[in-house]
Design a protein around this motif. Structure first.
Motif, PDB file in Angstrom:
ATOM      1  N   UNK A  48       0.830  -1.204   0.000  1.00 44.86           N
ATOM      2  CA  UNK A  48       0.000   0.000   0.000  1.00 44.86           C
ATOM      3  C   UNK A  48       0.867   1.257   0.000  1.00 44.86           C
ATOM      4  N   UNK A  49       1.967   1.191   0.718  1.00 46.37           N
ATOM      5  CA  UNK A  49       2.863   2.344   0.806  1.00 46.37           C
ATOM      6  C   UNK A  49       3.496   2.643  -0.553  1.00 46.37           C
ATOM      7  N   UNK A  50       3.837   1.598  -1.293  1.00 47.80           N
ATOM      8  CA  UNK A  50       4.392   1.802  -2.630  1.00 47.80           C
ATOM      9  C   UNK A  50       3.359   2.441  -3.552  1.00 47.80           C
ATOM     10  N   UNK A  51       2.127   2.013  -3.460  1.00 51.22           N
ATOM     11  CA  UNK A  51       1.059   2.589  -4.287  1.00 51.22           C
ATOM     12  C   UNK A  51       0.783   4.033  -3.884  1.00 51.22           C
ATOM     13  N   UNK A  52       0.812   4.302  -2.599  1.00 52.26           N
ATOM     14  CA  UNK A  52       0.615   5.655  -2.076  1.00 52.26           C
ATOM     15  C   UNK A  52       1.691   6.592  -2.595  1.00 52.26           C
ATOM     16  N   UNK A  53       2.921   6.133  -2.585  1.00 52.19           N
ATOM     17  CA  UNK A  53       4.014   6.949  -3.080  1.00 52.19           C
ATOM     18  C   UNK A  53       3.844   7.278  -4.546  1.00 52.19           C
ATOM     19  N   UNK A  54       3.401   6.307  -5.328  1.00 46.72           N
ATOM     20  CA  UNK A  54       3.226   6.519  -6.747  1.00 46.72           C
ATOM     21  C   UNK A  54       2.131   7.548  -7.017  1.00 46.72           C
ATOM     22  N   UNK A  55       1.086   7.545  -6.203  1.00 43.31           N
ATOM     23  CA  UNK A  55      -0.009   8.505  -6.373  1.00 43.31           C
ATOM     24  C   UNK A  55       0.453   9.938  -6.091  1.00 43.31           C
ATOM     25  N   UNK A  56       1.485  10.099  -5.241  1.00 45.57           N
ATOM     26  CA  UNK A  56       1.909  11.431  -4.813  1.00 45.57           C
ATOM     27  C   UNK A  56       3.103  11.952  -5.622  1.00 45.57           C
ATOM     28  N   UNK A  57       3.479  11.248  -6.683  1.00 45.58           N
ATOM     29  CA  UNK A  57       4.685  11.624  -7.425  1.00 45.58           C
ATOM     30  C   UNK A  57       4.509  12.985  -8.125  1.00 45.58           C
ATOM     31  N   UNK A  58       5.387  13.920  -7.768  1.00 48.73           N
ATOM     32  CA  UNK A  58       5.497  15.221  -8.433  1.00 48.73           C
ATOM     33  C   UNK A  58       6.942  15.666  -8.335  1.00 48.73           C
ATOM     34  N   UNK A  59       7.477  16.167  -9.421  1.00 48.95           N
ATOM     35  CA  UNK A  59       8.901  16.479  -9.440  1.00 48.95           C
ATOM     36  C   UNK A  59       9.274  17.610  -8.484  1.00 48.95           C
ATOM     37  N   UNK A  60       8.312  18.502  -8.177  1.00 51.56           N
ATOM     38  CA  UNK A  60       8.638  19.647  -7.345  1.00 51.56           C
ATOM     39  C   UNK A  60       8.195  19.499  -5.897  1.00 51.56           C
ATOM     40  N   UNK A  61       7.699  18.328  -5.521  1.00 53.99           N
ATOM     41  CA  UNK A  61       7.227  18.118  -4.158  1.00 53.99           C
ATOM     42  C   UNK A  61       8.393  18.207  -3.174  1.00 53.99           C
ATOM     43  N   UNK A  62       8.202  18.974  -2.110  1.00 52.97           N
ATOM     44  CA  UNK A  62       9.209  19.101  -1.055  1.00 52.97           C
ATOM     45  C   UNK A  62       8.709  18.314   0.148  1.00 52.97           C
ATOM     46  N   UNK A  63       9.152  17.063   0.240  1.00 55.11           N
ATOM     47  CA  UNK A  63       8.613  16.167   1.259  1.00 55.11           C
ATOM     48  C   UNK A  63       9.726  15.390   1.934  1.00 55.11           C
ATOM     49  N   UNK A  64       9.491  15.093   3.210  1.00 51.76           N
ATOM     50  CA  UNK A  64      10.390  14.258   4.009  1.00 51.76           C
ATOM     51  C   UNK A  64       9.564  13.109   4.568  1.00 51.76           C
ATOM     52  N   UNK A  65      10.061  11.920   4.400  1.00 47.70           N
ATOM     53  CA  UNK A  65       9.405  10.733   4.947  1.00 47.70           C
ATOM     54  C   UNK A  65      10.339  10.122   5.985  1.00 47.70           C
TER      55      UNK A  65
END
Length: 265
Positions: A132-149
């Motif tokens: 589920x986490x892999x699918x979640x990550x794919x849904x949130x893919x954006x080149x300019x996203x500034x995110x920390x996991x």
């Protein structure tokens, strides 16, 4: 300006709030992400963190099990949590800040002792969570996203993230099915491993040592289960990292130690 984030599986925040205060007094990260807090929201030791300078606190609690929290010196813009595997467990929090920086804090299921999903429901749960986490990550893919996991992902993915690669290939946390799935999570959002960015893959590095060892330091049979990942938009701003091994030797410690990463926002 420099921004430091820390992740720590505290293994009961009420039992170890004194260690949290000690850590914050010495290292003062901007944001502290805790896992396995093991307490309901209304019993969380909020006042101690506020007194330490962390006025902004997000909590996803659960009585006696799981639980995550984020304490920050800076105000949150949004606070969210997702339900993983439709089990209602408190295993995730997401916050954002005014500059649209996103922080996701995870506590992935440990998976029990037997690495066979057919006979071990806990391991089956862990694999489902990672998928589920892999699918979640794919849904949130954006080149300019500034995110920390960040979080206790309960997987040591690389050969030198464990004390003995060959011996642990059949041990939960380092089995090929787990490391492959975590690799899918990592690839789904083009994450950058902020710790290994500074520490070469050939170098042994651990963040967890079992309570079962009579002398954890001498045996040094550790695993790197606690991670900080950033999106590519933050990679060039990475400044430093540290894994606080000495915290494993504190009085009545967690079996995990804090991991810190500093970056330019």
């Amino acid at each position: 300006m420099p921004f430091t984030i820390a992740t720590w599986n505290i293994n009961s925040v009420r039992l170890r709030i004194g260690l949290v205060e000690q850590f914050l007094g010495a290292h003062a990260p901007d944001v502290l992400c805790l896992q396995e807090t093991k307490t309901l929201d209304d019993a969380f030791p909020r006042k101690a963190l506020e007194a330490a300078g962390y006025a902004h606190i997000a909590i996803a609690g659960q009585k006696g099990y799981h639980g995550v929290a984020i304490a920050s010196k800076h105000p949150f813009k949004t606070v969210e949590r997702d339900d993983w595997c439709a089990m209602g467990d408190a295993r995730h929090l997401r916050v954002s800040f005014e500059d649209d920086l996103i922080v996701d804090n995870f506590y992935v299921p440990a998976g029990g002792d037997e690495p066979d999903p057919a006979i071990n429901p806990k391991f089956a749960h862990k694999l489902k969570f990672l998928r589920e986490l892999a699918q979640w990550g794919d849904r949130r893919r954006r080149s300019d996203t500034r995110a920390i996991m960040v979080g206790d992902l309960n997987v040591a993915p690389h050969e030198h993230d464990v004390w003995n690669h060959k011996q642990l290939l059949k041990i939960v946390s380092h089995t090929p099915v787990e490391t492959d799935l975590l690799g899918q999570v990592f690839a789904a959002h083009d994450w950058v491993d902020a710790v290994r960015h500074f520490v070469p893959l050939r170098q042994k590095l651990y963040s967890w040592w079992s309570y079962r060892a009579a002398d954890w330091d001498a045996a040094d049979r550790g695993r790197r289960l606690d991670h900080v990942w950033v999106t590519p938009a933050l990679k060039d701003g990475l400044v430093s990292t540290s894994t606080l091994r000495e915290a494993r030797g504190w009085d009545r410690p967690s079996d995990h130690v804090p991991v810190l990463v500093t970056l330019e926002r």
